[in-house]
Design a protein around this motif. Structure first.
Motif, short mmCIF file in Angstrom:
data_model
loop_
_atom_site.label_atom_id
_atom_site.label_comp_id
_atom_site.label_asym_id
_atom_site.label_seq_id
_atom_site.Cartn_x
_atom_site.Cartn_y
_atom_site.Cartn_z
N GLY A 32 39.71 35.22 45.37
CA GLY A 32 39.97 34.51 44.13
C GLY A 32 39.11 34.93 42.95
N TYR A 33 38.34 36.03 43.10
CA TYR A 33 37.50 36.49 42.00
C TYR A 33 38.37 36.86 40.80
CZ TYR A 33 34.57 39.49 39.13
OH TYR A 33 33.91 40.05 38.08
N LEU A 34 37.98 36.42 39.62
CA LEU A 34 38.66 36.75 38.38
C LEU A 34 37.66 37.34 37.39
CD1 LEU A 34 40.88 33.55 37.93
CD2 LEU A 34 41.61 35.81 38.73
N ILE A 35 38.06 38.41 36.70
CA ILE A 35 37.14 39.05 35.77
C ILE A 35 36.83 38.15 34.57
CG2 ILE A 35 37.63 41.42 36.42
CD1 ILE A 35 39.45 41.65 34.03
N VAL A 36 37.68 37.21 34.28
CA VAL A 36 37.40 36.30 33.17
C VAL A 36 36.13 35.49 33.44
CG1 VAL A 36 38.81 34.36 33.98
CG2 VAL A 36 38.44 34.68 31.52
N ASN A 37 35.81 35.28 34.72
CA ASN A 37 34.63 34.51 35.09
C ASN A 37 33.36 35.36 35.20
OD1 ASN A 37 36.22 32.20 35.26
ND2 ASN A 37 36.72 32.61 37.40
N LYS A 59 31.43 42.23 32.15
CA LYS A 59 32.62 42.50 31.32
C LYS A 59 32.41 43.75 30.47
CE LYS A 59 34.33 37.77 30.88
NZ LYS A 59 34.61 36.68 29.93
N LEU A 60 31.19 43.93 29.98
CA LEU A 60 30.91 45.14 29.19
C LEU A 60 31.02 46.39 30.06
CD1 LEU A 60 27.95 43.95 26.94
CD2 LEU A 60 30.25 44.58 26.19
#
Length: 166
Positions: free
Chosen positions: A8-13, A19-20
């Protein structure tokens, strides 16, 4: 990369630094695709005759058919590089907030267009020049799939607001 092992990992989190890193990686990938696009346009071309001439040769232009070892060397390098690139981009796309169906579609299509890109030159050279149509259609599909591998994560990380419970 350990984050990708969590269900369930999401990059938004992800934190801002992560993120950079993803964003800078995607910028390098975009630069890589831009350079291969320029190369492809100038060395091979986008016409069926140009694709055929590139792999089978064209006596009127003093172009020779691609030799077995030339195809082998190119395939060897591309299989490793494109395999790792596909693996990385597929993991990033899986961590985006798109539907499971879209994730599966993009992962499967990414594999297919990459595999066809690797075997296409062999098919033209040793089976039939008619496979040039497959190559051309695949190039268009590949550009669209890989473009989505770049755009969707960038939108998801930076432009689409996180869910309210974030």
């Amino acid at each position: 990369m350990k984050n990708f092992t969590r269900r369930g990992y999401l990059i938004v989190n992800a934190n801002r630094e992560t993120k950079l890193v993803y964003t800078f990686f995607l910028c390098f990938v975009a630069l890589g695709f831009a350079t291969i696009g320029i190369y492809q346009s100038n060395i091979i071309g986008w016409g069926l005759h140009q694709i055929i001439a590139h792999y089978l040769g064209d006596k009127s232009q003093m172009m020779f058919p691609k030799e077995f070892l030339q195809l082998l060397e190119t395939s060897h390098a591309h299989a490793f590089v494109m395999g790792i690139l596909y693996l990385t981009l597929a993991h990033i796309i899986i961590a985006c907030r798109i539907t499971t169906q879209w994730k599966q579609f993009l992962v499967i299509m990414g594999f297919l267009v990459t595999a066809i890109d690797l075997i296409g030159p062999w098919l033209i050279r040793y089976a039939s020049q008619d496979f040039s149509v497959l190559i051309l259609v695949n190039w268009i599909a590949m550009w669209l799939i890989y473009l989505s591998y770049l755009v969707i994560p960038l939108l998801d990380m930076w432009l689409i607001p996180p869910p309210p419970d974030h």
